[in-house]
Design a protein around this motif. Structure first.
Motif, PDB file in Angstrom:
ATOM      1  N   ASN A  35       0.833  -1.208   0.000  1.00  0.00           N
ATOM      2  CA  ASN A  35       0.000   0.000   0.000  1.00  0.00           C
ATOM      3  C   ASN A  35       0.868   1.258   0.000  1.00  0.00           C
ATOM      4  N   ALA A  39       1.120   4.229  -2.817  1.00  0.00           N
ATOM      5  CA  ALA A  39       0.938   5.648  -2.495  1.00  0.00           C
ATOM      6  C   ALA A  39       2.118   6.475  -3.026  1.00  0.00           C
ATOM      7  N   ASP A  77       5.283   6.139   5.126  1.00  0.00           N
ATOM      8  CA  ASP A  77       5.673   6.398   3.746  1.00  0.00           C
ATOM      9  C   ASP A  77       5.517   7.874   3.447  1.00  0.00           C
ATOM     10  N   MET A  82      -3.739  10.343   2.622  1.00  0.00           N
ATOM     11  CA  MET A  82      -5.200  10.257   2.468  1.00  0.00           C
ATOM     12  C   MET A  82      -5.873  11.445   3.130  1.00  0.00           C
ATOM     13  N   ASN A  90     -11.592   4.508   2.445  1.00  0.00           N
ATOM     14  CA  ASN A  90     -10.627   3.445   2.158  1.00  0.00           C
ATOM     15  C   ASN A  90     -10.436   2.473   3.312  1.00  0.00           C
ATOM     16  N   GLY A 121      -5.412  -7.160   2.068  1.00  0.00           N
ATOM     17  CA  GLY A 121      -5.242  -5.720   2.231  1.00  0.00           C
ATOM     18  C   GLY A 121      -4.917  -5.224   3.625  1.00  0.00           C
ATOM     19  N   PHE A 122      -5.274  -3.994   3.828  1.00  0.00           N
ATOM     20  CA  PHE A 122      -4.991  -3.284   5.062  1.00  0.00           C
ATOM     21  C   PHE A 122      -5.498  -4.042   6.296  1.00  0.00           C
ATOM     22  N   THR A 167       1.855   8.889   5.000  1.00  0.00           N
ATOM     23  CA  THR A 167       1.038   8.098   5.919  1.00  0.00           C
ATOM     24  C   THR A 167       1.935   7.357   6.899  1.00  0.00           C
ATOM     25  N   ASN A 260      -3.341  -9.350  -5.720  1.00  0.00           N
ATOM     26  CA  ASN A 260      -4.329  -9.719  -4.716  1.00  0.00           C
ATOM     27  C   ASN A 260      -4.934 -11.090  -4.906  1.00  0.00           C
TER      28      ASN A 260
HETATM   29  P1  ADP Z   1      -6.196  -2.369  -1.674  1.00  0.00           P
HETATM   30  O1  ADP Z   1      -4.778  -1.988  -1.444  1.00  0.00           O
HETATM   31  O2  ADP Z   1      -6.360  -3.747  -2.226  1.00  0.00           O
HETATM   32  O3  ADP Z   1      -6.987  -1.337  -2.423  1.00  0.00           O
HETATM   33  P2  ADP Z   1      -6.417  -2.022   1.174  1.00  0.00           P
HETATM   34  O4  ADP Z   1      -7.477  -2.418   2.134  1.00  0.00           O
HETATM   35  O5  ADP Z   1      -5.065  -2.528   1.437  1.00  0.00           O
HETATM   36  O6  ADP Z   1      -6.931  -2.486  -0.239  1.00  0.00           O
HETATM   37  O7  ADP Z   1      -6.359  -0.457   1.093  1.00  0.00           O
HETATM   38  C1  ADP Z   1      -7.494   0.291   0.812  1.00  0.00           C
HETATM   39  C2  ADP Z   1      -7.134   1.636   0.241  1.00  0.00           C
HETATM   40  O8  ADP Z   1      -6.608   2.482   1.232  1.00  0.00           O
HETATM   41  C3  ADP Z   1      -6.084   1.615  -0.846  1.00  0.00           C
HETATM   42  O9  ADP Z   1      -6.640   1.328  -2.095  1.00  0.00           O
HETATM   43  C4  ADP Z   1      -5.537   3.048  -0.776  1.00  0.00           C
HETATM   44  O10 ADP Z   1      -6.370   3.919  -1.525  1.00  0.00           O
HETATM   45  C5  ADP Z   1      -5.683   3.387   0.671  1.00  0.00           C
HETATM   46  N1  ADP Z   1      -4.401   3.248   1.376  1.00  0.00           N
HETATM   47  C6  ADP Z   1      -3.984   2.207   2.121  1.00  0.00           C
HETATM   48  N2  ADP Z   1      -2.749   2.417   2.618  1.00  0.00           N
HETATM   49  C7  ADP Z   1      -2.360   3.631   2.167  1.00  0.00           C
HETATM   50  C8  ADP Z   1      -1.169   4.427   2.300  1.00  0.00           C
HETATM   51  N3  ADP Z   1      -0.124   3.993   3.006  1.00  0.00           N
HETATM   52  N4  ADP Z   1      -1.157   5.628   1.686  1.00  0.00           N
HETATM   53  C9  ADP Z   1      -2.207   6.074   0.956  1.00  0.00           C
HETATM   54  N5  ADP Z   1      -3.332   5.365   0.775  1.00  0.00           N
HETATM   55  C10 ADP Z   1      -3.421   4.168   1.374  1.00  0.00           C
END
Ligand code: ADP
Length: 626
Positions: A35, A39, A77, A82, A90, A121-122, A167, A260
């Motif tokens: 992620n 970014a 990072d 965001m 997100n 993901g996150f 972030t 993914n």
């Molecule tokens: P994915 O990466 O598959 O879209 P995630 O759940 O990992 O799903 O993340 C969801 C969204 O959150 C990402 O698509 C991104 O837009 C945002 N995001 C996550 N981590 C970061 C980050 N470190 N910096 C900016 N945006 C982020």
């Protein structure tokens, strides 16, 4: 502060994450790093197209820190960050498509499957953390915000202080349990190896303070620990590495992370081209279709890099529709960096690369079919429909590229075979490719028309997908051999003698047959036949539209008025024929009832709907009650 609830589906997923049904917890780190890398990519790309944004490549960094005492890991990072709304949408929701449906009675494996399909993901960070804090400052906003959550019962968002855009994710690592050692993630060596293992190819530096055991005094054998900021990853993207330095597991990890997927790819195609166009590419054929593959939501495309910068996540122009399942990366220096997407589409270099990629994928699939049939079968089961669709799509313009790649079930071999294999093994005197269409192998097997072709010793291809017959019709012939549907009236399997006999029977009974056709109405002809063995009746078609094709047309939302021209054939050797002839002379009323019932039987066997079931049902009762 008011706690906000996660959307219900996200909450269910979180529950599963927190209760850790996913066995490989290590992957949380690669998800967060990936992620962060996205970014950074986004920010850098913005800086190329938006003169107001100034970023130099050296400032694009991922940093990892940990604190054993406080049990925390921080991943920061300097990416795009965001906004408050983005934090909300997100991190507050997953599975944006809304198609994530959890059933209570699902097995653990099915749940993992579903999670996998949406990318962990996150949220995977909740497998190892009992609290997560995200501080983010967006390139589009002067204020920073803090998103915090302790799990499934919700999250908060509040204003925060952060100087630089980017972030910072702070994980509070869970306490160890009897079965799980979470403390290992608070270990320098472990974190370093996880980065090396899963995130080595990330193109931005992943930095971490690393301890060096240095000799202080040689005589006294005294050492001291020195800490130094080090870049852990090699930063060479996997597609730029020497093939001999890449292990299968490197490809697999890269694929699963980047695209993914929870499963390894079925096939990896890593190749470089130099010449008219120069590019490196790393392509993957997934082992299963993504959950949205056969829906409108699916977006095909390859990630496009130029000069090491991600220009487009999914460049759809690089893949034809019939290979839309392919995932991968293309890296070329032939395109200008700040090219707009519209111009990109028309760029001759891109077109050339796309053409090259198409032919490479095709060759690889052909080789796989030839040399690795087991994998090809598995591929074809998943994506074969897409290839067959590609054959008849666009007025069949791609059929010659794809006809060697398709397979059908063979009655003789009882497995999938290619058209080439069929033609090579044709029997003496056979001059057509026989096929039969129906909804399943067993249904086709039971078709009356299949019997006679099998009896001749000819192989029959069973077409069981709705697209099959359209594809076959588009191909028209293979190696000069024409296709013929076994239900076609033109199926010419009788001997001259038999033909003469059939002709005579039909002429002798022409009044009877005409009256039957008139009574049925919805049919072009009724005839006696010698080709049926046990079955009393069957329905065949004349002309271009077969009965199976008509079913597809009937299922379409708009009535195209396309109907098969059908013929009712009656087995001349079956006792029912004599019965009909007798009734025709003696009892017209009874003859009419028999006609209706027999027609209904033929429709039933063909899998066509019965328009007047109540009438037919009473007729059958009347006849059997006698
Ligand atoms: P994915 O990466 O598959 O879209 P995630 O759940 O990992 O799903 O993340 C969801 C969204 O959150 C990402 O698509 C991104 O837009 C945002 N995001 C996550 N981590 C970061 C980050 N470190 N910096 C900016 N945006 C982020």
């Amino acid at each position: 502060m008011k706690k906000k609830e996660f959307k219900s589906e996200s909450k269910r997923l979180l529950d599963l994450m927190i209760n850790s049904i996913y066995t490989n917890k290590d992957i949380f780190l690669r998800e967060l790093i990936s992620n962060a890398s996205d970014a950074l990519d986004k920010l850098y790309y913005r800086s190329l197209t938006d003169k107001k944004i100034k970023v130099s490549k050296e400032d694009l960094i991922i940093n990892l820190a940990f604190d054993k005492e406080k049990r925390t890991i921080t991943i920061s990072d300097t990416g795009c960050g965001m906004t408050k709304d983005e934090l909300e949408s997100n991190l507050g929701t997953i599975a944006k498509s809304g198609s994530l449906k959890f059933k209570e009675d699902m097995s653990k494996d099915e749940k993992i499957d579903i999670i996998g399909q949406f990318g962990v993901g996150f949220y995977s960070a909740f497998m190892v953390s009992d609290k997560i804090s995200v501080i983010s400052k967006s390139i589009d906003d002067d204020s920073a915000y803090l998103w915090e959550s302790e799990g499934a019962d919700g999250y908060t968002i509040s204003p925060a202080k952060k100087d630089k855009v980017g972030t910072e994710i702070l994980l509070h690592i869970k306490e160890d349990t009897d079965d799980e050692n979470y403390s290992k993630y608070l270990d320098e060596y472990e974190l370093k190896s996880l980065i090396k293992k899963y995130s080595d190819y990330i193109t931005f530096p992943i930095q971490m303070m690393v301890t060096h055991h240095e000799l202080k005094d040689e005589e006294k054998h005294e050492y001291e620990d020195k800490k130094e900021l080090e870049t852990i990853n090699s930063m060479v993207p996997i597609w730029k590495k020497d093939k001999k330095d890449i292990e299968d597991s490197d490809y697999e990890n890269f694929y699963m992370d980047k695209f993914n997927d929870y499963d390894k790819p079925l096939k990896v195609i890593n190749y470089n081209v130099e010449g008219m166009c120069t590019y490196k590419s790393l392509l993957f054929i997934p082992s299963h279709a993504p959950s949205d593959y056969y829906t409108q939501d699916y977006e095909k495309g390859l990630a496009l890099y130029t000069n090491g910068v991600l220009i487009m996540d999914r460049c759809s122009d690089l893949l034809p529709d019939y290979f839309s399942f392919v995932k991968g990366v293309v890296d070329t220096d032939d395109l200008s960096l700040n090219i707009s997407r519209e111009i990109l589409q028309d760029s001759p270099s891109l077109k050339l690369i796309a053409k090259n990629i198409e032919s490479k994928i095709r060759k690889e699939l052909e080789a796989m079919m030839k040399d690795d049939r087991e994998n090809y079968n598995s591929f074809f089961k998943t994506f074969g429909v897409q290839l067959k669709y590609g054959i008849y799509n666009n007025f069949g313009q791609d059929k010659d590229k794809l006809k060697d790649l398709i397979m059908f079930y063979s009655s003789k071999h009882e497995k999938l075979i290619s058209l080439k294999e069929y033609v090579q093994e044709m029997a003496e005197g056979q001059d057509k490719i026989y096929y039969a269409a129906g909804s399943s192998v067993s249904k086709v097997n039971d078709m009356p028309q299949v019997e006679q072709v099998k009896e001749k010793g000819y192989d029959i291809l069973y077409l069981t997908d709705y697209v099959d017959e359209f594809a076959i019709t588009a191909i028209n012939e293979f190696d000069g051999v024409k296709f013929i549907n076994v239900e076609s009236k033109d199926l010419d399997l009788e001997t001259e003698e038999e033909k003469e006999e059939t002709k005579k029977i039909n002429e002798d009974n022409s009044d009877l047959l005409k009256d039957m056709a008139t009574l049925i109405g919805d049919i072009s002809e009724v005839r006696f036949t010698k080709k049926l063995k046990k079955h009393p009746v069957c329905l065949t078609s004349k002309g271009d539209i077969s009965i199976e094709m008509q079913k597809v047309f009937d299922a379409m939302p708009n009535d195209l008025g396309l109907k098969a021209d059908t013929v009712l054939e009656i087995n001349e050797a079956h006792p029912i024929s004599d019965k009909l002839k007798k009734l025709y002379k003696k009892d017209k009323d009874e003859f009419n009832k028999y006609t209706k019932i027999l027609y209904c039987e033929a429709r039933m066997i063909a899998g066509l709907p019965i328009d007047n079931p109540t009438e037919i049902s009473s007729l059958i009762c009347e006849v059997i009650a006698k």
